[in-house]
Motif scaffolding. Structure first.
Motif, PDB file in Angstrom:
ATOM      1  N   GLY A 188       0.815  -1.208   0.000  1.00  0.00           N
ATOM      2  CA  GLY A 188       0.000   0.000   0.000  1.00  0.00           C
ATOM      3  C   GLY A 188       0.851   1.261   0.000  1.00  0.00           C
ATOM      4  N   GLY A 189       1.898   1.279   0.825  1.00  0.00           N
ATOM      5  CA  GLY A 189       2.758   2.460   0.875  1.00  0.00           C
ATOM      6  C   GLY A 189       3.428   2.743  -0.449  1.00  0.00           C
ATOM      7  N   TRP A 190       3.885   1.707  -1.114  1.00  0.00           N
ATOM      8  CA  TRP A 190       4.554   1.895  -2.404  1.00  0.00           C
ATOM      9  C   TRP A 190       3.580   2.435  -3.453  1.00  0.00           C
ATOM     10  CZ3 TRP A 190       4.082  -1.278  -7.000  1.00  0.00           C
ATOM     11  CH2 TRP A 190       4.968  -0.893  -8.018  1.00  0.00           C
ATOM     12  N   LEU A 191       2.384   1.859  -3.505  1.00  0.00           N
ATOM     13  CA  LEU A 191       1.415   2.295  -4.503  1.00  0.00           C
ATOM     14  C   LEU A 191       0.899   3.704  -4.220  1.00  0.00           C
ATOM     15  CD1 LEU A 191      -0.648  -1.006  -4.978  1.00  0.00           C
ATOM     16  CD2 LEU A 191       0.984   0.001  -6.580  1.00  0.00           C
ATOM     17  N   VAL A 192       0.583   3.976  -2.960  1.00  0.00           N
ATOM     18  CA  VAL A 192       0.071   5.302  -2.608  1.00  0.00           C
ATOM     19  C   VAL A 192       1.122   6.372  -2.872  1.00  0.00           C
ATOM     20  CG1 VAL A 192      -0.748   6.749  -0.706  1.00  0.00           C
ATOM     21  CG2 VAL A 192      -1.568   4.403  -0.937  1.00  0.00           C
ATOM     22  N   GLY A 193       2.389   6.031  -2.703  1.00  0.00           N
ATOM     23  CA  GLY A 193       3.451   6.994  -2.907  1.00  0.00           C
ATOM     24  C   GLY A 193       3.716   7.357  -4.357  1.00  0.00           C
ATOM     25  N   LEU A 194       3.042   6.701  -5.292  1.00  0.00           N
ATOM     26  CA  LEU A 194       3.278   6.980  -6.713  1.00  0.00           C
ATOM     27  C   LEU A 194       2.645   8.275  -7.182  1.00  0.00           C
ATOM     28  CD1 LEU A 194       2.791   3.394  -8.243  1.00  0.00           C
ATOM     29  CD2 LEU A 194       4.932   4.584  -7.709  1.00  0.00           C
ATOM     30  N   GLY A 195       1.637   8.778  -6.494  1.00  0.00           N
ATOM     31  CA  GLY A 195       0.985  10.018  -6.918  1.00  0.00           C
ATOM     32  C   GLY A 195      -0.207  10.356  -6.060  1.00  0.00           C
ATOM     33  N   ALA A 196      -0.813  11.530  -6.334  1.00  0.00           N
ATOM     34  CA  ALA A 196      -1.891  12.048  -5.505  1.00  0.00           C
ATOM     35  C   ALA A 196      -3.100  11.108  -5.452  1.00  0.00           C
ATOM     36  CB  ALA A 196      -2.316  13.425  -6.002  1.00  0.00           C
ATOM     37  N   SER A 197      -3.447  10.508  -6.583  1.00  0.00           N
ATOM     38  CA  SER A 197      -4.618   9.628  -6.631  1.00  0.00           C
ATOM     39  C   SER A 197      -4.235   8.172  -6.819  1.00  0.00           C
ATOM     40  CB  SER A 197      -5.563  10.066  -7.761  1.00  0.00           C
ATOM     41  OG  SER A 197      -6.084  11.355  -7.513  1.00  0.00           O
ATOM     42  N   SER A 198      -2.961   7.869  -6.572  1.00  0.00           N
ATOM     43  CA  SER A 198      -2.510   6.495  -6.815  1.00  0.00           C
ATOM     44  C   SER A 198      -3.018   5.521  -5.765  1.00  0.00           C
ATOM     45  CB  SER A 198      -0.979   6.440  -6.884  1.00  0.00           C
ATOM     46  OG  SER A 198      -0.402   6.896  -5.679  1.00  0.00           O
ATOM     47  N   TRP A 199      -3.703   6.025  -4.714  1.00  0.00           N
ATOM     48  CA  TRP A 199      -4.304   5.105  -3.751  1.00  0.00           C
ATOM     49  C   TRP A 199      -5.310   4.194  -4.440  1.00  0.00           C
ATOM     50  CZ3 TRP A 199      -9.560   5.334  -3.473  1.00  0.00           C
ATOM     51  CH2 TRP A 199     -10.187   6.519  -3.855  1.00  0.00           C
ATOM     52  N   ARG A 200      -5.821   4.615  -5.579  1.00  0.00           N
ATOM     53  CA  ARG A 200      -6.789   3.795  -6.309  1.00  0.00           C
ATOM     54  C   ARG A 200      -6.148   2.493  -6.809  1.00  0.00           C
ATOM     55  NH1 ARG A 200     -11.344   6.899  -7.420  1.00  0.00           N
ATOM     56  NH2 ARG A 200     -11.089   9.137  -7.047  1.00  0.00           N
ATOM     57  N   LEU A 201      -4.828   2.502  -6.973  1.00  0.00           N
ATOM     58  CA  LEU A 201      -4.139   1.303  -7.465  1.00  0.00           C
ATOM     59  C   LEU A 201      -4.177   0.163  -6.455  1.00  0.00           C
ATOM     60  CD1 LEU A 201      -0.986   2.922  -9.110  1.00  0.00           C
ATOM     61  CD2 LEU A 201      -3.033   2.065 -10.252  1.00  0.00           C
ATOM     62  N   ILE A 202      -4.363   0.475  -5.167  1.00  0.00           N
ATOM     63  CA  ILE A 202      -4.386  -0.596  -4.172  1.00  0.00           C
ATOM     64  C   ILE A 202      -5.581  -1.521  -4.395  1.00  0.00           C
ATOM     65  CG2 ILE A 202      -3.187   0.843  -2.498  1.00  0.00           C
ATOM     66  CD1 ILE A 202      -5.813   1.220  -1.020  1.00  0.00           C
ATOM     67  N   PHE A 203      -6.611  -1.019  -5.063  1.00  0.00           N
ATOM     68  CA  PHE A 203      -7.768  -1.859  -5.374  1.00  0.00           C
ATOM     69  C   PHE A 203      -7.599  -2.559  -6.720  1.00  0.00           C
ATOM     70  CE2 PHE A 203      -9.397   1.621  -2.665  1.00  0.00           C
ATOM     71  CZ  PHE A 203      -9.802   0.864  -1.580  1.00  0.00           C
ATOM     72  N   ALA A 204      -6.881  -1.923  -7.638  1.00  0.00           N
ATOM     73  CA  ALA A 204      -6.702  -2.508  -8.967  1.00  0.00           C
ATOM     74  C   ALA A 204      -5.870  -3.785  -8.925  1.00  0.00           C
ATOM     75  CB  ALA A 204      -6.054  -1.488  -9.906  1.00  0.00           C
ATOM     76  N   ILE A 205      -4.925  -3.883  -7.980  1.00  0.00           N
ATOM     77  CA  ILE A 205      -4.053  -5.063  -7.958  1.00  0.00           C
ATOM     78  C   ILE A 205      -4.824  -6.330  -7.615  1.00  0.00           C
ATOM     79  CG2 ILE A 205      -1.998  -3.727  -7.379  1.00  0.00           C
ATOM     80  CD1 ILE A 205      -2.325  -4.657  -4.492  1.00  0.00           C
ATOM     81  N   ASN A 206      -6.021  -6.173  -7.051  1.00  0.00           N
ATOM     82  CA  ASN A 206      -6.804  -7.356  -6.704  1.00  0.00           C
ATOM     83  C   ASN A 206      -7.309  -8.111  -7.927  1.00  0.00           C
ATOM     84  OD1 ASN A 206      -6.580  -6.818  -3.931  1.00  0.00           O
ATOM     85  ND2 ASN A 206      -8.386  -5.500  -3.954  1.00  0.00           N
ATOM     86  N   VAL A 207      -7.498  -7.402  -9.025  1.00  0.00           N
ATOM     87  CA  VAL A 207      -8.170  -8.000 -10.186  1.00  0.00           C
ATOM     88  C   VAL A 207      -7.356  -9.134 -10.819  1.00  0.00           C
ATOM     89  CG1 VAL A 207      -9.164  -7.537 -12.458  1.00  0.00           C
ATOM     90  CG2 VAL A 207      -9.475  -5.892 -10.599  1.00  0.00           C
ATOM     91  N   PRO A 208      -6.079  -8.937 -11.178  1.00  0.00           N
ATOM     92  CA  PRO A 208      -5.341 -10.061 -11.772  1.00  0.00           C
ATOM     93  C   PRO A 208      -5.144 -11.227 -10.810  1.00  0.00           C
ATOM     94  CG  PRO A 208      -3.873  -8.194 -11.358  1.00  0.00           C
ATOM     95  CD  PRO A 208      -5.266  -7.698 -11.169  1.00  0.00           C
ATOM     96  N   ILE A 209      -4.982 -10.935  -9.519  1.00  0.00           N
ATOM     97  CA  ILE A 209      -4.849 -12.026  -8.553  1.00  0.00           C
ATOM     98  C   ILE A 209      -6.142 -12.825  -8.491  1.00  0.00           C
ATOM     99  CG2 ILE A 209      -4.406 -12.611  -6.142  1.00  0.00           C
ATOM    100  CD1 ILE A 209      -2.791 -10.047  -5.898  1.00  0.00           C
ATOM    101  N   ALA A 210      -7.266 -12.126  -8.475  1.00  0.00           N
ATOM    102  CA  ALA A 210      -8.560 -12.803  -8.430  1.00  0.00           C
ATOM    103  C   ALA A 210      -8.768 -13.672  -9.665  1.00  0.00           C
ATOM    104  CB  ALA A 210      -9.680 -11.772  -8.315  1.00  0.00           C
ATOM    105  N   ALA A 211      -8.350 -13.180 -10.825  1.00  0.00           N
ATOM    106  CA  ALA A 211      -8.493 -13.969 -12.054  1.00  0.00           C
ATOM    107  C   ALA A 211      -7.695 -15.268 -11.958  1.00  0.00           C
ATOM    108  CB  ALA A 211      -8.033 -13.147 -13.260  1.00  0.00           C
ATOM    109  N   ALA A 212      -6.486 -15.196 -11.410  1.00  0.00           N
ATOM    110  CA  ALA A 212      -5.668 -16.396 -11.249  1.00  0.00           C
ATOM    111  C   ALA A 212      -6.313 -17.368 -10.263  1.00  0.00           C
ATOM    112  CB  ALA A 212      -4.267 -16.006 -10.766  1.00  0.00           C
ATOM    113  N   VAL A 213      -6.890 -16.844  -9.181  1.00  0.00           N
ATOM    114  CA  VAL A 213      -7.536 -17.703  -8.184  1.00  0.00           C
ATOM    115  C   VAL A 213      -8.730 -18.422  -8.788  1.00  0.00           C
ATOM    116  CG1 VAL A 213      -8.800 -17.726  -6.009  1.00  0.00           C
ATOM    117  CG2 VAL A 213      -6.751 -16.323  -6.239  1.00  0.00           C
ATOM    118  N   VAL A 214      -9.535 -17.713  -9.561  1.00  0.00           N
ATOM    119  CA  VAL A 214     -10.709 -18.332 -10.186  1.00  0.00           C
ATOM    120  C   VAL A 214     -10.286 -19.471 -11.113  1.00  0.00           C
ATOM    121  CG1 VAL A 214     -12.623 -17.955 -11.795  1.00  0.00           C
ATOM    122  CG2 VAL A 214     -12.177 -16.303  -9.977  1.00  0.00           C
ATOM    123  N   TYR A 215      -9.246 -19.235 -11.892  1.00  0.00           N
ATOM    124  CA  TYR A 215      -8.779 -20.287 -12.807  1.00  0.00           C
ATOM    125  C   TYR A 215      -8.264 -21.494 -12.037  1.00  0.00           C
ATOM    126  CZ  TYR A 215      -5.858 -22.884 -16.037  1.00  0.00           C
ATOM    127  OH  TYR A 215      -5.284 -23.897 -16.775  1.00  0.00           O
TER     128      TYR A 215
END
Length: 508
Positions: free
Chosen positions: A161-188
Motif C-alpha cells: 500500500g505504501g509503495w502504490l500510494v506513494g506513486l501520486g496524488a490519486s494512486s491510492w486507487r491502485l491498491i484496489f486494482a491489484i486485486n483483479v489479476p490475482i482474483a483472475a488467477a484464483v478463479v482459474y
C-alpha cells in the motif's frame, strides 16, 4: 465430491495447486484489510474528509464481512465450498474495481461494503476447502502453510500500500486494482484444481433472515459508536442506533435457539475451550485492529513519514512471522497452546506500549523499530496456537462454521475497536488536524491496546487447557493446527466422514 479415499496429499501437484488457490484467495482479502490503512491519509486528502469518514472507509468493509461470515460459512457447507469461494473471489474483484473508480467518499464507502461481502464469501471457504480436501495425515501441513503464508500476506499489505500510494496524488486507487489479476488467477486455479466439498448432513434452508439480523445489528451498533462523538452520545439517532443494534443482535442469538437448523449452533459454545479461545481472540484482535488503524495515521500525520516509509516500517513483522510462525505452531503441538496463548499477548502488549515513544521526530531505529519487533514476536507466538485451538475445539463436520465463527469474532473485534478507540483516546475530528493533539491521543490509544493484550494473556492462562496426550495406540485422526500439526484425536465414530453429526463437546 471429495471422499475419504480420494483426498489429496500435501506432496501431490494437485494438492499444491489447491493450497495456492486458497492462499491467494484469502490473501487478497487479508492484504486489502491492511493496505487500506496505509492509504487512509491519502484518501482523506483526495476527498477532503476527516477522521470520521476514514473510520467508515474501514468499518464499511469490516461490517459486511463480519455480518455475513456466518451466513457464508453456512452457504459453503450447504451448497459447496468451492462454488461459494469462487463466487466470493469474483464478487471481491468487481467490488475492488468500484472502489478504484469511486468519484466520492460516499461511493467509496458503499463499494467497500460490497467488497466486504465478497470477502465474507471467500474467507471461511478457503480454510474449509483445505480441511475437507486433504488427507488427515497431511491436513495439518496444508493448514500450516495456509496460515503462515496468509499471515505474511497480511503483513506485506502495508508495504504494498505504501509503495502504490506513494506513486501520486490519486494512486491510492491502485491498491484496489491489484486485486483483479490475482482474483483472475484464483478463479482459474479453483476451477481447474480444487475439488468440491460440502456438509452432506446439512439440512433445511440457509437462514437468510438470521444473516440479515446480525448484519443489521452490527450496522446499528457501529453507527452509534462512530457517530456518537460527532452527534453527541445523548442524541436520539445515536441512542436509537445503539439500542436497536443491540436488540437485533440479541434477537439473532435468541433465534438460533429456536430454529431446527441454526446458522450458529450455540451448543458448540458449551466447549469451554472454544468459548475461551474466541474471547481471547476478540480481545487480541480488537487491540490489534485499533492500533493498526491509528499507527499509519500517526506515522504520516505526526512523524511526517511518506506512505512508502510508513509501509516499510512494518516489514519486520512480515519477516518475524515468516521465520517463526511454523516454529511457534510446532512448539504448540508439542507442549500445548496454553503457554504461548498466555505469554504471546503480553509480549504483543509490550510492543504496543512501546509505540508511545513515537513522536514528531519519528526516528525509526529508536522509536518505531523496537515496537514493531516486539509486536511481531508477540504475534508470532500467539497466532498459530490461537487459531489452531479455535478450530480444534469444534466438531470436524463443522469446519466451515468453526472457521467462520473465529474469523467473525476477530473481524467484529477490529470493527468495534476502530469505532470506539479514537473516541476513548480523545482523538476528535479537531485532533486529527492537530499533530500534537493527535499524538497525545495515539499514545493513550496504544496504552489501552497494550492493557487489553495483557488482559487477554491473563485470561488465556486462566481458561485455556492443553489437550491430553494421545495414547500410543491412538492414531491422530483429525489435525487442526494452523501453523503446525498438533494432533487432536477424536473418537472413531466422530472422525468418520459423512457419519452422523457428533454431539457438541462438553469440554477452535
Amino acid at each position: 465430491m471429495t471422499t475419504a479415499e480420494d483426498r489429496l496429499s500435501y506432496a501431490s501437484a494437485t494438492g499444491r495447486w489447491v493450497l495456492t488457490a486458497t492462499i491467494l484467495g484469502s490473501g487478497i482479502a487479508s492484504i486489502d484489510a491492511t493496505v487500506v490503512n496505509i492509504a487512509l491519509p491519502a484518501i482523506g486528502r483526495s476527498f477532503d474528509t476527516g477522521l470520521q469518514v476514514l473510520q467508515w472507509v474501514v468499518t464499511a468493509y469490516t461490517l459486511s464481512l463480519a455480518g455475513l461470515l456466518l451466513l457464508a460459512g453456512a452457504l459453503g457447507d450447504r451448497y459447496g465450498r468451492r462454488r461459494v469461494f469462487s463466487i466470493g473471489v469474483v464478487w471481491f474483484a468487481v467490488a475492488s474495481v468500484l472502489c478504484g473508480i469511486a468519484p466520492s467518499a460516499g461511493v467509496l464507502v458503499v463499494a467497500r461494503a460490497l467488497q466486504g461481502v465478497g470477502a465474507a464469501l471467500l474467507t471461511p471457504g478457503s480454510l474449509a476447502i483445505l480441511q475437507a480436501s486433504f488427507r488427515p495425515d497431511d491436513r495439518s501441513k496444508a493448514i500450516g502453510a495456509w496460515s503462515g503464508l496468509g499471515g505474511v500476506a497480511t503483513a506485506v499489505g502495508p508495504f504494498v500500500g505504501g509503495w502504490l500510494v506513494g506513486l501520486g496524488a490519486s494512486s491510492w486507487r491502485l491498491i484496489f486494482a491489484i486485486n483483479v489479476p490475482i482474483a483472475a488467477a484464483v478463479v482459474y486455479l479453483t476451477w481447474r484444481h480444487v475439488p468440491e466439498s460440502r456438509d452432506e448432513e446439512a439440512g433445511g434452508r440457509v437462514d437468510l433472515f438470521s444473516g440479515a439480523l446480525v448484519t443489521a445489528g452490527l450496522v446499528g451498533v457501529t453507527y452509534g459508536l462512530i457517530e456518537g462523538q460527532a452527534l453527541g452520545w445523548g442524541s436520539a439517532a445515536v441512542i436509537a442506533a445503539l439500542v436497536g443494534g443491540a436488540a437485533l443482535i440479541a434477537l439473532f442469538l435468541w433465534r438460533q435457539t429456536r430454529i431446527a437448523h441454526p446458522m450458529l449452533p450455540l451448543g458448540v459454545f458449551r466447549s469451554a475451550q472454544f468459548s475461551a479461545t474466541n474471547v481471547v481472540t476478540f480481545i487480541i484482535y480488537g487491540a490489534l485492529g485499533g492500533a493498526l488503524f491509528l499507527l499509519p495515521i500517526q506515522l504520516q500525520q505526526v512523524a511526517r513519514y511518506s506512505p512508502l516509509q510508513a509501509g516499510v516500517s512494518l516489514l519486520p513483522v512480515t519477516v518475524i512471522m515468516l521465520l517463526l510462525s511454523s516454529r511457534s505452531g510446532a512448539l504448540a503441538a508439542r507442549i500445548g497452546p496454553r503457554l504461548q496463548m498466555s505469554a504471546g499477548p503480553v509480549i504483543a502488549g509490550v510492543g504496543m506500549a512501546l509505540y508511545t515513544r513515537i513522536d514528531a521526530g519519528g526516528d525509526y531505529l529508536t522509536q518505531v523499530l523496537p515496537a514493531v519487533v516486539v509486536l511481531g514476536l508477540g504475534l508470532s507466538v500467539t497466532v498459530a496456537p490461537l487459531t489452531s485451538t479455535a478450530l480444534s475445539s469444534a466438531p470436524a463436520s463443522h469446519a466451515g462454521m468453526a472457521s467462520a465463527v473465529n474469523n467473525d469474532v476477530a473481524r467484529a473485534a477490529g470493527l468495534i475497536a476502530v469505532a470506539v478507540l479514537p473516541a476513548a483516546a480523545g482523538i476528535t475530528t479537531a485532533a486529527y488536524d492537530n499533530p500534537a493533539l493527535l499524538s497525545a491521543g495515539f499514545h493513550r490509544a496504544v496504552l489501552i491496546c497494550a492493557a487489553l493484550c495483557a488482559a487477554a494473556g491473563v485470561l488465556a492462562a486462566l481458561t485455556i487447557r492443553n489437550p491430553k496426550p494421545a495414547k500410543a495406540e491412538e492414531r491422530p485422526l483429525s489435525h487442526c493446527a494452523v501453523d503446525a500439526p498438533p494432533p487432536c484425536p477424536m473418537p472413531a465414530a466422530a472422525a468418520r466422514p459423512q457419519s452422523s453429526r457428533p454431539p457438541a463437546p462438553a469440554g477452535p
